[in-house]
Write an enzyme that holds these catalytic residues in place. Sequence first.
Site, short mmCIF file in Angstrom:
data_model
loop_
_atom_site.label_atom_id
_atom_site.label_comp_id
_atom_site.label_asym_id
_atom_site.label_seq_id
_atom_site.Cartn_x
_atom_site.Cartn_y
_atom_site.Cartn_z
N ARG A 55 -37.12 67.59 -83.21
CA ARG A 55 -37.05 67.64 -84.68
C ARG A 55 -37.94 66.56 -85.28
O ARG A 55 -37.53 65.42 -85.46
CB ARG A 55 -35.60 67.46 -85.13
N ASP A 57 -40.08 64.21 -87.78
CA ASP A 57 -39.76 63.60 -89.07
C ASP A 57 -40.71 64.09 -90.16
O ASP A 57 -41.74 64.71 -89.89
CB ASP A 57 -39.87 62.07 -88.96
N TYR A 118 -47.01 63.50 -77.34
CA TYR A 118 -47.49 63.27 -78.70
C TYR A 118 -48.85 62.57 -78.65
O TYR A 118 -49.19 61.89 -77.67
CB TYR A 118 -46.54 62.34 -79.47
N ARG A 206 -43.60 56.21 -83.20
CA ARG A 206 -44.29 55.47 -84.26
C ARG A 206 -44.00 53.97 -84.19
O ARG A 206 -44.83 53.15 -84.57
CB ARG A 206 -43.92 56.04 -85.62
#
Length: 276
Positions: A55, A57, A118, A206
Amino acid sequence: MHERTRVRLDVAYDGTGFSGWAAQPDRRTVAGVLTEHLDLVLGPGTATGLTVAGRTDAGVHATGQVCHLELPTEVWQERAGSLLRRLARLLPTDVRVRTMTEVPADFDARFSATWRRYEYRVTDAPYGAQPLRRHEILAWPRPLDLTALNAAAAGLVGEHDFAAYCRRKENATTLREVTRLDWRREADGVLVATVQADAFCQAMVRSLVGAMLVAGDGRRPVEWPAGLLTRRERSSEVTVAPAHGLTLVEVGYPTDPTEYARRAELTRRLRVPAEA
């Protein structure tokens, strides 16, 4: 009871205009838009059980997101050949369903996944990001050293408690195994961090990028990001890098479909993966 078929969707989206993946009242989300348009094409409530691998952000992009849903078998058999094109005509241009594939009933987009990968893009060009790429590249105001970035990254690879880099959730572990974390500078000068792990805590990617960037520009020693792994709570010293530089590029699954159920059971037993 009507027979149902499980279908895997491979999805790409520009996260700029979305408040993340998960459906939220009065907010534009990827799940909400997909559900709305599936209802338009198939009829309200025909597609059920939309479940996603990760999920993302608000503001985070995806080129390789995976989700699954269930359709009445009769509907799938009738519409399988035309459903992708019909969705393409109706969906907004910032989200695309790239493929729709029938999968075994024990395939679970979330729990059967073995890893997520990612990429985070940063430019240290003095003029900032190229205008056409401003939604996917973070402009960093200081020069970045590739060797220092990779030295900082090396200390974060492996199985660790990433509590310093996670937004803690009730009854959820922060133990994760990062199997790949490295940086490269592409021909156009853009720096790309690739990070792969079995799963991620919310804001973990992040946060890792934020810590590595201050090591890469010389404001922190390259050992500092790994040194935070001794913490057992989120570090206030770590700045979470902005969402727009991050893209979910691929989700891995067992190559043998008979392993889907076993992997899902193992994942549920180990932890409940949270947002990345």
